[in-house]
Structure formats: structure tokens, C-alpha cells
Design an enzyme around this catalytic site. Structure first.
Site, PDB file in Angstrom:
ATOM      1  N   GLU A 166       0.871  -1.014   0.177  1.00 24.88           N
ATOM      2  CA  GLU A 166       0.277   0.117  -0.026  1.00 24.88           C
ATOM      3  C   GLU A 166       0.870   1.251   0.016  1.00 24.88           C
ATOM      4  OE1 GLU A 166      -2.976  -1.360   3.228  1.00 24.88           O
ATOM      5  OE2 GLU A 166      -3.281  -2.504   3.249  1.00 24.88           O
ATOM      6  N   ASN A 209       1.904  -5.178  -3.337  1.00 22.71           N
ATOM      7  CA  ASN A 209       0.693  -5.245  -2.736  1.00 22.71           C
ATOM      8  C   ASN A 209      -0.370  -4.078  -2.545  1.00 22.71           C
ATOM      9  OD1 ASN A 209      -1.930  -7.629  -2.185  1.00 22.71           O
ATOM     10  ND2 ASN A 209      -0.418  -7.101   0.079  1.00 22.71           N
ATOM     11  N   HIS A 244      -9.916  -6.935  -1.809  1.00 24.88           N
ATOM     12  CA  HIS A 244     -11.376  -6.142  -0.900  1.00 24.88           C
ATOM     13  C   HIS A 244     -12.533  -5.830  -1.972  1.00 24.88           C
ATOM     14  CE1 HIS A 244      -8.649  -7.229   2.851  1.00 24.88           C
ATOM     15  NE2 HIS A 244      -7.557  -6.334   1.586  1.00 24.88           N
ATOM     16  N   GLU A 273      -6.188 -11.057  -1.064  1.00 26.46           N
ATOM     17  CA  GLU A 273      -6.733 -10.872   0.321  1.00 26.46           C
ATOM     18  C   GLU A 273      -8.258 -10.510  -0.121  1.00 26.46           C
ATOM     19  OE1 GLU A 273      -5.612  -6.983   2.709  1.00 26.46           O
ATOM     20  OE2 GLU A 273      -3.545  -7.359   1.838  1.00 26.46           O
ATOM     21  N   ASP A 275     -12.069 -10.507  -0.725  1.00 26.03           N
ATOM     22  CA  ASP A 275     -13.432 -10.898   0.086  1.00 26.03           C
ATOM     23  C   ASP A 275     -14.413 -10.010  -0.498  1.00 26.03           C
ATOM     24  OD1 ASP A 275     -12.397  -8.220   1.270  1.00 26.03           O
ATOM     25  OD2 ASP A 275     -12.159  -9.285   2.908  1.00 26.03           O
TER      26      ASP A 275
HETATM   27  O1  G3I Z   1      -2.734  -7.172  18.438  1.00 26.13           O
HETATM   28  C1  G3I Z   1      -3.839  -6.510  19.299  1.00 26.13           C
HETATM   29  C2  G3I Z   1      -4.382  -6.789  20.750  1.00 26.13           C
HETATM   30  O2  G3I Z   1      -2.995  -7.179  21.374  1.00 26.13           O
HETATM   31  C3  G3I Z   1      -5.186  -6.124  21.317  1.00 26.13           C
HETATM   32  O3  G3I Z   1      -6.321  -7.119  22.431  1.00 26.13           O
HETATM   33  C4  G3I Z   1      -6.278  -6.158  20.652  1.00 26.13           C
HETATM   34  C5  G3I Z   1      -7.029  -4.891  20.901  1.00 26.13           C
HETATM   35  O4  G3I Z   1      -7.959  -4.064  19.933  1.00 26.13           O
HETATM   36  O5  G3I Z   1      -6.035  -5.655  19.195  1.00 26.13           O
HETATM   37  C6  G3I Z   1      -5.001  -6.597  18.873  1.00 26.13           C
HETATM   38  O6  G3I Z   1      -4.808  -5.708  17.335  1.00 26.13           O
HETATM   39  C7  G3I Z   1      -5.032  -5.745  16.076  1.00 26.13           C
HETATM   40  C8  G3I Z   1      -4.325  -6.958  15.418  1.00 26.13           C
HETATM   41  O7  G3I Z   1      -5.471  -6.467  14.170  1.00 26.13           O
HETATM   42  C9  G3I Z   1      -4.890  -8.226  15.566  1.00 26.13           C
HETATM   43  O8  G3I Z   1      -5.744  -9.084  15.558  1.00 26.13           O
HETATM   44  C10 G3I Z   1      -5.786  -4.592  15.884  1.00 26.13           C
HETATM   45  O9  G3I Z   1      -6.224  -4.163  16.665  1.00 26.13           O
HETATM   46  C11 G3I Z   1      -6.550  -4.350  14.400  1.00 26.13           C
HETATM   47  O10 G3I Z   1      -6.878  -3.464  14.074  1.00 26.13           O
HETATM   48  C12 G3I Z   1      -6.068  -5.692  13.916  1.00 26.13           C
HETATM   49  O11 G3I Z   1      -7.033  -5.232  12.648  1.00 26.13           O
HETATM   50  C13 G3I Z   1      -6.006  -5.765  11.075  1.00 26.13           C
HETATM   51  C14 G3I Z   1      -5.966  -5.233  10.587  1.00 26.13           C
HETATM   52  O12 G3I Z   1      -4.724  -5.902   9.115  1.00 26.13           O
HETATM   53  C15 G3I Z   1      -4.647  -4.197  10.175  1.00 26.13           C
HETATM   54  O13 G3I Z   1      -4.847  -2.736  10.176  1.00 26.13           O
HETATM   55  C16 G3I Z   1      -6.680  -7.324  10.846  1.00 26.13           C
HETATM   56  O14 G3I Z   1      -6.726  -8.200  11.380  1.00 26.13           O
HETATM   57  C17 G3I Z   1      -6.175  -7.331   9.399  1.00 26.13           C
HETATM   58  O15 G3I Z   1      -7.235  -7.931   8.396  1.00 26.13           O
HETATM   59  C18 G3I Z   1      -5.890  -6.263   8.246  1.00 26.13           C
HETATM   60  O16 G3I Z   1      -5.089  -6.665   6.723  1.00 26.13           O
HETATM   61  C19 G3I Z   1      -5.226  -6.383   5.996  1.00 26.13           C
HETATM   62  C20 G3I Z   1      -3.599  -6.566   5.490  1.00 26.13           C
HETATM   63  O17 G3I Z   1      -2.522  -6.664   6.357  1.00 26.13           O
HETATM   64  C21 G3I Z   1      -3.695  -5.591   4.057  1.00 26.13           C
HETATM   65  N1  G3I Z   1      -4.546  -5.315   3.640  1.00 26.13           N
HETATM   66  C22 G3I Z   1      -5.501  -4.527   4.172  1.00 26.13           C
HETATM   67  C23 G3I Z   1      -5.782  -5.595   5.271  1.00 26.13           C
HETATM   68  C24 G3I Z   1      -7.570  -5.457   6.057  1.00 26.13           C
HETATM   69  O18 G3I Z   1      -7.584  -4.071   6.787  1.00 26.13           O
END
Ligand code: G3I
Length: 371
Positions: A166, A209, A244, A273, A275
Site C-alpha cells: 500500500e 501488494n 477487497h 486478500e 472478499d
Molecule cells: O494485537 C492487539 C491485541 O493485543 C489487542 O488486545 C486487540 C484489541 O483491539 O488488538 C489487537 O490488534 C489488532 C490486530 O488486528 C490483531 O488482531 C488490531 O486492533 C486490529 O486493528 C488489527 O486489524 C488487522 C488490520 O489488518 C490492521 O490494519 C486485521 O486483523 C487484518 O485483517 C488487516 O489486514 C489488512 C492487510 O494486512 C493489508 N490489507 C488490508 C487488510 C484489511 O485491513
């Protein structure tokens, strides 16, 4: 009527019933066996079918579904920079290692995600001991150390990496995103990230990506970036379409144009990715409005079925350039889209429902005539 006159009629009815039973049974067997065989088998002659996973998915019913349906996995979060190196020199490998072990044990390929991004990047990497921004030299050295350690550790086990994620700005009037990477290094961090990854594992395929890769304005910006990398001899193998997508976009011609445009550079394409949201694209976070319905109606489902059928038809047609199709999450039970960007709103973007049962779209994707 006598028994003798009734006999041919009875026999004809019995034969019809019998034929019907055989047909129903054959259909059930076909459905059952294609389900047991899964997406990965239906697409054996095309490309691996992957899925993004977290540790919690690697046991129980979800693990079983992964093994039946998919032959490639991506760590949804566990290999990102903040997860792997939360503090300078402190590497946390446990979760990523477990995902790799699951894959190796089950003969599943692994895509690596990701080595350089503006999100889920620890703050320390941009700051010196004085709390101020580090120089370009220091930042590139830190990037090199990170990429070298991670790529080396999984050498031979990860066949493709999302190296830079990105980097293009969403605003078509700007070229590169104004991230801390860009502010400190200018555009050089992109080429450098690919060079560091290639030096650490010359065999792994290296991808740029991004999302909205098929919107014409963004497509041209990405094309410009990739062309400049290719022209400079940077080791980039392909472009990841995050995919997405939604019921609204992309349409077939935008999807085809994007595939043709990037592949004209001699690049491969991976759908990294996938969906299909049932809502139009939004990026700013907000709460669900009380009047907003999040029911998966039959009408929405039919539109989703048609969209999945269209995109997979196009993927199959371009099997010579598309080298992987990966879904972002396993089923509608958990999808990042359930919280993003609208908190509290359910979404239904995947091929399996909350009970891990195949949705109508699954059958549409799996039952195709060879092409
Ligand atoms: O690890 C912390 C945890 O310690 C905490 O308790 C919890 C509370 O909210 O948060 C946890 O972190 C989260 C993390 O995922 C791991 O689960 C973050 O809040 C959450 O924002 C994060 O979201 C991820 C996101 O990327 C981050 O921007 C999504 O799961 C994941 O599906 C998403 O994936 C991205 C790709 O990497 C890149 N392309 C877009 C895609 C969708 O956004």
C-alpha cells in the site's frame, strides 16, 4: 382395471422413480465429493487457493476446513513488522512459527505478509534515542535488518512475499502515500525493500501488494511505480491485488483491464486478500447507524453469487498470469469486515457461512465447466 393392464403403468412409474433416485444420489455424491475435495482440488489446474489465518484458526473445525479447502495460507497479522519485532532487536517468532509448522505438517504453501507497510509498524523504527525521526541511512539499515532476519528464517518455507504494502496514495493527485517511510526515505525505501528481500532469499517471489488495483486512476499510479521498478532492474516479480471488493466493484472490464495492464510489464498477479463485501466501499471508520440493515437478504446473496462467478471466470481465463488466489479470512463467522470500517455492522463476504457451511457462491465457484 385388471392387474395385467396396470402392470406396464406401474413398471413405468417404478422406472421413473428409480431413475430419479439415481440422479438425486449422483448429484448428492457429486456435491459431497466436490466439498470433501474442496476449492484447492477444483482449482488444481489453475492456481493454489489460499486463506488468511490467525493462530486461533489452526485447531478445531476451522483447521479441518482449511485442510480440506485450501492449499496456501497467509498469516493475517502474525508476520507483520509490529508483531515480529515489537522492539528493536526483540523478535517474537512464536505465532508465525506455529503458522509455518501447521502449513509444513499439512503440505500447505505459505505466502508471507508483509515486510514493509505504513500500518502495524512499530514506532521505534522511525525514532532515535532522542525521540526524533531517524535519518534515511538509519531507517534503511533497520529495514534491511528486519527483512533479512524474517526472510532468512522462513527461507524455503515461504514461496512468495508481499514486500511492500500500500505505498500508493489514495488521492490521485499524489503519487506515493505520505507515510513515515516516504517522509524519511523518499521513494527509495520501495526499491530497497525488494533488494533486501531478494538478497535474503533469491528464490522467493516478491510482490507489491495494494487495494483498489483495478480503479483506473490508482491502476495507473501502481503501473507507473511498477514500471519504474522494472526499468531500474529491481527484483519485483508481481503485483498483489488485495481484492477487497464489493457487489458494486470491480466490473468485469475494469478487472480485465487491470490484469492486462500489469501483466504487460511481464509481472505475475496474485489475488492476495479476496472478499466481497455486501456494502459499497468505505474507508473512514464510523458506528453502524440505527436505521442501517445488516441482513443478508436473498437479493444480496444472489448478487454476491453472480459477482463471485464473474471474478473466478476471469481468474480462470488468466491462469497463465494469476499464480495464487487467497481469501482474507475463512468464513463469515469472523471477517475483519465485521468491524471495519463500520463498527457493529455484520458483513457476509466469504464463501462459507458462520457455521462453516458452503454458501451458494461456493457452489458457483467450484462447479464450473473446464476452460
Ligand atoms: O494485537 C492487539 C491485541 O493485543 C489487542 O488486545 C486487540 C484489541 O483491539 O488488538 C489487537 O490488534 C489488532 C490486530 O488486528 C490483531 O488482531 C488490531 O486492533 C486490529 O486493528 C488489527 O486489524 C488487522 C488490520 O489488518 C490492521 O490494519 C486485521 O486483523 C487484518 O485483517 C488487516 O489486514 C489488512 C492487510 O494486512 C493489508 N490489507 C488490508 C487488510 C484489511 O485491513
Amino acid at each position: 382395471m385388471s392387474r395385467a393392464t396396470n402392470f406396464p403403468k406401474l413398471s413405468r412409474s417404478l422406472s421413473i422413480c428409480f431413475l430419479l433416485l439415481i440422479t438425486i444420489n449422483a448429484q448428492a455424491q457429486r456435491a459431497k465429493s466436490s466439498h470433501q475435495q474442496g476449492l484447492k482440488d477444483a482449482y488444481k489446474k489453475y492456481f493454489p487457493i489460499g486463506v488468511a489465518v490467525a493462530l486461533r484458526n489452526l485447531h478445531g473445525d476451522e483447521a479441518q476446513l482449511i485442510k480440506t479447502q485450501f492449499n496456501s495460507i497467509t498469516a493475517e497479522n502474525a508476520m507483520k513488522m509490529a508483531a515480529i519485532q515489537p522492539k528493536e532487536g526483540v523478535f517474537y517468532w512464536k505465532d508465525a512459527d506455529s503458522i509455518i509448522s501447521f502449513a509444513v505438517k499439512n503440505g500447505i504453501k505459505v505466502r508471507g505478509h508483509n515486510l514493509c507497510w505504513h500500518e502495524q509498524t512499530p514506532d521505534w523504527i522511525f525514532k532515535g534515542a532522542d525521540g526524533k525521526a531517524v535519518t534515511k541511512t538509519v531507517l534503511l539499515q533497520r529495514l534491511k535488518t528486519h527483512i533479512t532476519r524474517v526472510v532468512n528464517r522462513y527461507k524455503g518455507k515461504i514461496y512468495a512475499w508481499d514486500v511492500v504494502n500500500e505505498a500508493i496514495d489514495d488521492n490521485p493527485n499524489h503519487f506515493l502515500r505520505d507515510s513515515k517511510w516516504y517522509q524519511i526515505c523518499g521513494e527509495d525505501f520501495i526499491a530497497k525493500a525488494f533488494e533486501y528481500a531478494h538478497a535474503a532469499d533469491p528464490v522467493a517471489k516478491l510482490y507489491y501488494n495494494d487495494y483498489n488495483t483495478e480503479r483506473p486512476e490508482k491502476r495507473e499510479q501502481i503501473y507507473r511505480l511498477l514500471k519504474s521498478l522494472k526499468d531500474k532492474g529491481v527484483p519485483v516479480d508481481g503485483v498483489g491485488f488485495q481484492a477487497h471488493w464489493s457487489l458494486q466493484e470491480p466490473d468485469e472490464s475494469a478487472l480485465r483491464s487491470a490484469i492486462e495492464r500489469y501483466s504487460s510489464l511481464g509481472l505475475k498477479i496474485q489475488i492476495t486478500e479476496l472478499d466481497l463485501s455486501i456494502y459499497p466501499w468505505e474507508i473512514s471508520k464510523r458506528m453502524k447507524r440505527p436505521d442501517e440493515s445488516d441482513v443478508f437478504t436473498a437479493e444480496l446473496e444472489n448478487r454476491q453469487v453472480a459477482k463471485y462467478a464473474m471474478v473466478f471466470k476471469v481468474f480462470r481465463e488468466y491462469k497463465n498470469v494469476i499464480t495464487n488466489v487467497t481469501f482474507w479470512n475463512i468464513s463469515d463467522r469472523y471477517s475483519w469486515l465485521n468491524e471495519f470500517p463500520v463498527m457493529g455492522r455484520k458483513n457476509y463476504p466469504l464463501l462459507f457461512d458462520r457455521n462453516l457451511q458452503p454458501k451458494k457462491a461456493y457452489w458457483e465457484v467450484i462447479n464450473f465447466k473446464n476452460q
